[in-house]
Structures are given as structure tokens and as C-alpha cells.
Design a protein around this motif. Structure first.
Motif, PDB file in Angstrom:
ATOM      1  N   PHE A 112       0.861  -1.178   0.000  1.00  0.00           N
ATOM      2  CA  PHE A 112       0.000   0.000   0.000  1.00  0.00           C
ATOM      3  C   PHE A 112       0.894   1.223   0.000  1.00  0.00           C
ATOM      4  N   ASP A 113       0.631   2.169  -0.906  1.00  0.00           N
ATOM      5  CA  ASP A 113       1.498   3.342  -1.012  1.00  0.00           C
ATOM      6  C   ASP A 113       0.734   4.455  -1.712  1.00  0.00           C
ATOM      7  N   ILE A 114       0.489   5.570  -1.000  1.00  0.00           N
ATOM      8  CA  ILE A 114      -0.281   6.655  -1.597  1.00  0.00           C
ATOM      9  C   ILE A 114       0.487   7.380  -2.700  1.00  0.00           C
ATOM     10  N   SER A 115       1.802   7.140  -2.804  1.00  0.00           N
ATOM     11  CA  SER A 115       2.561   7.735  -3.912  1.00  0.00           C
ATOM     12  C   SER A 115       2.393   6.938  -5.202  1.00  0.00           C
ATOM     13  N   TYR A 116       1.486   5.932  -5.180  1.00  0.00           N
ATOM     14  CA  TYR A 116       1.166   5.188  -6.408  1.00  0.00           C
ATOM     15  C   TYR A 116       0.672   6.146  -7.480  1.00  0.00           C
ATOM     16  N   ALA A 117       0.151   7.296  -7.068  1.00  0.00           N
ATOM     17  CA  ALA A 117      -0.383   8.271  -8.026  1.00  0.00           C
ATOM     18  C   ALA A 117       0.711   8.803  -8.952  1.00  0.00           C
ATOM     19  N   SER A 118       1.980   8.570  -8.605  1.00  0.00           N
ATOM     20  CA  SER A 118       3.092   8.970  -9.467  1.00  0.00           C
ATOM     21  C   SER A 118       3.260   8.041 -10.658  1.00  0.00           C
ATOM     22  N   MET A 119       2.595   6.902 -10.627  1.00  0.00           N
ATOM     23  CA  MET A 119       2.794   5.861 -11.637  1.00  0.00           C
ATOM     24  C   MET A 119       2.276   6.292 -13.007  1.00  0.00           C
ATOM     25  N   ASP A 120       3.070   6.032 -14.042  1.00  0.00           N
ATOM     26  CA  ASP A 120       2.601   6.236 -15.406  1.00  0.00           C
ATOM     27  C   ASP A 120       1.594   5.140 -15.730  1.00  0.00           C
ATOM     28  N   ARG A 121       0.507   5.492 -16.366  1.00  0.00           N
ATOM     29  CA  ARG A 121      -0.553   4.526 -16.679  1.00  0.00           C
ATOM     30  C   ARG A 121      -0.229   3.799 -17.981  1.00  0.00           C
ATOM     31  N   ILE A 122       0.641   2.818 -17.908  1.00  0.00           N
ATOM     32  CA  ILE A 122       1.055   2.106 -19.123  1.00  0.00           C
ATOM     33  C   ILE A 122       0.273   0.817 -19.343  1.00  0.00           C
ATOM     34  N   TRP A 123      -0.442   0.361 -18.319  1.00  0.00           N
ATOM     35  CA  TRP A 123      -1.310  -0.801 -18.479  1.00  0.00           C
ATOM     36  C   TRP A 123      -2.713  -0.328 -18.847  1.00  0.00           C
ATOM     37  N   LYS A 124      -3.321  -0.991 -19.801  1.00  0.00           N
ATOM     38  CA  LYS A 124      -4.664  -0.625 -20.249  1.00  0.00           C
ATOM     39  C   LYS A 124      -5.608  -1.794 -19.974  1.00  0.00           C
ATOM     40  N   PHE A 125      -6.763  -1.479 -19.411  1.00  0.00           N
ATOM     41  CA  PHE A 125      -7.733  -2.528 -19.070  1.00  0.00           C
ATOM     42  C   PHE A 125      -9.049  -2.308 -19.813  1.00  0.00           C
ATOM     43  N   ASP A 126      -8.934  -1.736 -21.008  1.00  0.00           N
ATOM     44  CA  ASP A 126     -10.121  -1.445 -21.817  1.00  0.00           C
ATOM     45  C   ASP A 126     -10.256  -2.376 -23.017  1.00  0.00           C
ATOM     46  N   GLY A 127      -9.452  -3.450 -23.032  1.00  0.00           N
ATOM     47  CA  GLY A 127      -9.524  -4.414 -24.117  1.00  0.00           C
ATOM     48  C   GLY A 127      -8.577  -4.142 -25.272  1.00  0.00           C
ATOM     49  N   THR A 128      -7.794  -3.064 -25.177  1.00  0.00           N
ATOM     50  CA  THR A 128      -6.903  -2.700 -26.287  1.00  0.00           C
ATOM     51  C   THR A 128      -5.501  -3.285 -26.149  1.00  0.00           C
ATOM     52  N   MET A 129      -5.165  -3.813 -24.977  1.00  0.00           N
ATOM     53  CA  MET A 129      -3.797  -4.298 -24.747  1.00  0.00           C
ATOM     54  C   MET A 129      -3.689  -5.787 -25.079  1.00  0.00           C
ATOM     55  N   ASP A 130      -2.729  -6.158 -25.952  1.00  0.00           N
ATOM     56  CA  ASP A 130      -2.544  -7.570 -26.298  1.00  0.00           C
ATOM     57  C   ASP A 130      -1.168  -8.091 -25.908  1.00  0.00           C
ATOM     58  N   ARG A 131      -0.353  -7.221 -25.312  1.00  0.00           N
ATOM     59  CA  ARG A 131       0.956  -7.641 -24.811  1.00  0.00           C
ATOM     60  C   ARG A 131       1.369  -6.728 -23.662  1.00  0.00           C
ATOM     61  N   ALA A 132       2.236  -7.259 -22.810  1.00  0.00           N
ATOM     62  CA  ALA A 132       2.693  -6.480 -21.662  1.00  0.00           C
ATOM     63  C   ALA A 132       3.658  -5.387 -22.100  1.00  0.00           C
ATOM     64  N   PRO A 133       3.713  -4.273 -21.366  1.00  0.00           N
ATOM     65  CA  PRO A 133       4.714  -3.244 -21.648  1.00  0.00           C
ATOM     66  C   PRO A 133       6.119  -3.809 -21.448  1.00  0.00           C
ATOM     67  N   SER A 134       7.110  -3.131 -22.003  1.00  0.00           N
ATOM     68  CA  SER A 134       8.495  -3.578 -21.835  1.00  0.00           C
ATOM     69  C   SER A 134       8.929  -3.410 -20.385  1.00  0.00           C
ATOM     70  N   GLU A 135       9.933  -4.189 -19.986  1.00  0.00           N
ATOM     71  CA  GLU A 135      10.452  -4.087 -18.624  1.00  0.00           C
ATOM     72  C   GLU A 135      10.960  -2.669 -18.355  1.00  0.00           C
ATOM     73  N   LYS A 136      11.580  -2.063 -19.350  1.00  0.00           N
ATOM     74  CA  LYS A 136      12.095  -0.698 -19.189  1.00  0.00           C
ATOM     75  C   LYS A 136      10.961   0.280 -18.915  1.00  0.00           C
ATOM     76  N   ALA A 137       9.873   0.144 -19.673  1.00  0.00           N
ATOM     77  CA  ALA A 137       8.730   1.028 -19.482  1.00  0.00           C
ATOM     78  C   ALA A 137       8.099   0.835 -18.107  1.00  0.00           C
ATOM     79  N   ILE A 138       8.046  -0.412 -17.662  1.00  0.00           N
ATOM     80  CA  ILE A 138       7.459  -0.709 -16.347  1.00  0.00           C
ATOM     81  C   ILE A 138       8.299  -0.092 -15.233  1.00  0.00           C
ATOM     82  N   GLN A 139       9.611  -0.269 -15.312  1.00  0.00           N
ATOM     83  CA  GLN A 139      10.478   0.287 -14.272  1.00  0.00           C
ATOM     84  C   GLN A 139      10.441   1.810 -14.264  1.00  0.00           C
ATOM     85  N   LEU A 140      10.351   2.406 -15.443  1.00  0.00           N
ATOM     86  CA  LEU A 140      10.260   3.864 -15.524  1.00  0.00           C
ATOM     87  C   LEU A 140       8.944   4.345 -14.915  1.00  0.00           C
TER      88      LEU A 140
END
Length: 331
Positions: A112-140
Motif C-alpha cells: 500500500f502506497d499513496i505515492s502510487y499516483a506517481s505511476m505512469d498509466r502504461i497498463w490498459k484494461f479497456d480491451g486494447t492491450m494484447d501484450r505487456a509493456p516492456s520491462e524498461k517502461a514498467i520500471q520507468l
């Protein structure tokens, strides 16, 4: 998204003399803090009941003005806008909420971390995503997250986000806090009983007009219209985190829309988590944390906290519980 598996509130137990026969139950459903609130009160008559509900609504709106990250004039937005620049003096109310949030981050190892709001929204849950983001993008995307980067000055009562681009948000604790404060206000005004349901963050006090207990129904994971068990919520609160509507399936594996702020990856292995405790704020935060931590680590944590219990439904629809939960299938 928070969704409480409450099918109805029913009556149990013998009659008590805590309520008058003339008392009535008044309920109002409305949108507050961007979500659905249901406020139910026991009152001498409908007029007084609606007055009580309006007072609770005003309190929730007051809190929203403090903690909303969407309102550019809120204290929270002021803190976010000064990230990496300077500390911001805040009200004791916001300071206390952030202080408690940081403590929950510590005991959950950052799940649990309220600074989660800093996270870039790279995951999509609207049916448009067919592959995971790159590890680099996730870490960034998670590079600015970290409760230890939220600096509190107790003497000056300031909050400082130590890195530019950091943000705090109360999506996983704010509704529970608002429910607690609205309940506290109504109790102070001698409202005999009621329920405040903030889109699944639920807190109760008192009893029904008959003097009988409020119960919450935990839905059967194989059939959402059937109750698996009834649990009393007496002068207490419950919150549920679930992945019923927002999720993705990649390479045959189901991932929740709830992202682990430590890894940047969606959680898996848990279907829902219901946490029971005195305060809805704590239930709200711990439900998210246990969902992210997983069944074994999450239940182990809850078993170490006095006055807190949990029911976990895993991805195989098997039900697990903390040591203090006693199921009652026949209310």
C-alpha cells in the motif's frame, strides 16, 4: 475499483430495547468523491433522517475538498504541485491521514502506497492491450513511487514530496476515511444507528430499528447472487477489493487492474479481499494491500494485527480466512 459483495442487510438476534418503535430507516444514494455512496440512518422520522444524511453529505464534500487530487485548489493538489520544489504546510487533518498512510506502507512493505499516483498509466484494461509493456517502461513507470520519499516535518506540519513529478493520491484510503468521519459526525449528533457505504467501504453503528444487528453477506464466488456466509458488522467496518470487471488476460493468465506499486505489474492469484476492522479507513487500505501481497502473505499479516480480520477468495474461487473469522451460513 472497490466493490463490496453486499447482497443485503438482514436481521438477526433477539430484540433489544435500544431503539424506539417509532424510529424509521431513511436511505439516500448519491454520487460523492466520484463514486457511489449509500447513506442509511435510523431516525425518529423521515424529516430528521434526511437532515442527518445531508449533514453527512456536507462532511464528505468537505473532506473531498482536502484530499482530492483532481481539484486544483485542494491541499493535496498543492502538495503535488510543489513536488521536488518545497514543503507545503497543511492542515492537521491531511497531515494525520498521510502519516497513517505511511505507517500502513511500512507494515505492508510498500504494497500500500499513496505515492502510487506517481505511476505512469502504461497498463490498459479497456480491451486494447494484447501484450505487456516492456520491462524498461514498467520500471520507468514506478521510478517516482516510494512512501519513504514522502517527507513529513512534525514541527512545521509540512509535507514534501522529494522528487519532481511525484504525486500522492487517496484512491485506496480516502473513501474509507470519509465514511469514518461522516459516521463520527452522525454519532456525535446522537443518530442511533446507520450504515455508510462508500462504494464498498462500509461502516456501521448502532442497530436496525428493531434493535437487531447489521449483517454483511459475502457472496459465493461461484454465484454472485448467492450468499456464501453472513458476518456481523457491529460498530465496525468492512471493505472489499475485487477484480470482477477490470482485468486483462495475457498468455492465458488473468491480471487484475490493481497494480503492485513495488513492481509495476498487475496482481494475480486473488479474486477478492474483504477486510473487517473498526475503521473503514484501515479496511480500505489493507484490502488493497492484501490483494497485492497475495493470500499467504496477506493473511499472515492480518493475523498479526489486533482487531482486524480478512476473507480472501483466490483465483480458483477457494475461500481463505484469518484466524478470527467464524462463518455463519444461516443468519
Amino acid at each position: 475499483m472497490k466493490r463490496l459483495l453486499v447482497l443485503s442487510w438482514v436481521l438477526m438476534g433477539s430484540l433489544s430495547f435500544g431503539q424506539s418503535e417509532k424510529d424509521v430507516t431513511v436511505k439516500r444514494t448519491l454520487k460523492l468523491m466520484g463514486t457511489r455512496f449509500e447513506i442509511t440512518v435510523v431516525a425518529p422520522n423521515e424529516e430528521i433522517g434526511y437532515i442527518n444524511i445531508n449533514e453527512a453529505v456536507s462532511e464528505i464534500k468537505r473532506i473531498e475538498k482536502i484530499i482530492s487530487s483532481w481539484d486544483e485548489t485542494s491541499e493535496t493538489s498543492l502538495v503535488n504541485n510543489n513536488a521536488g520544489i518545497q514543503p507545503v504546510k497543511v492542515s492537521s487533518e491531511l497531515f494525520g491521514l498521510v502519516e497513517r498512510a505511511k505507517k500502513i506502507s511500512e507494515i505492508t512493505d510498500g504494497a500500500f502506497d499513496i505515492s502510487y499516483a506517481s505511476m505512469d498509466r502504461i497498463w490498459k484494461f479497456d480491451g486494447t492491450m494484447d501484450r505487456a509493456p516492456s520491462e524498461k517502461a514498467i520500471q520507468l513507470s514506478i521510478s517516482k513511487i516510494g512512501h519513504e520519499k514522502i517527507i513529513l516535518d512534525y514541527n512545521e506540519r509540512t509535507i514534501f514530496l522529494s522528487e519532481t513529478g511525484m504525486r500522492i493520491g487517496f484512491g485506496a484510503i480516502g473513501k474509507g476515511y470519509a465514511a469514518d468521519r461522516a459516521k463520527e459526525l452522525l454519532v456525535s449528533k446522537q443518530v442511533k444507528g446507520g450504515i455508510i457505504n462508500a462504494s464498498g467501504d462500509l461502516t456501521t453503528w448502532g442497530t436496525k430499528t428493531t434493535g437487531e444487528k447489521w449483517l454483511v453477506g459475502i457472496a459465493n464466488p461461484l454465484s454472485k447472487e448467492k450468499v456464501f456466509s453472513w458476518l456481523p458488522v457491529v460498530e465496525s467496518s468492512v471493505a472489499t477489493s475485487g477484480n470482477y470487471e477490470k482485468y486483462i488476460v495475457l498468455n492465458g493468465k488473468k491480471y487484475s487492474h490493481i497494480i503492485d506499486p513495488r513492481s509495476g505489474y498487475p496482481t494475480s492469484g486473488v479474486h477478492s479481499v474483504s477486510v473487517f476492522a473498526k475503521y473503514a479507513e484501515l479496511c480500505d487500505a489493507l484490502a488493497t494491500a492484501v490483494f497485492i501481497m497475495g493470500k499467504d502473505s496477506g493473511i499472515h499479516l492480518i493475523n498479526q494485527i489486533d482487531g482486524v480480520e480478512v476473507v480472501v477468495v483466490d483465483s480458483d474461487n477457494k475461500i481463505h480466512k484469518s484466524s478470527g473469522i467464524m462463518f455463519n451460513n444461516n443468519p
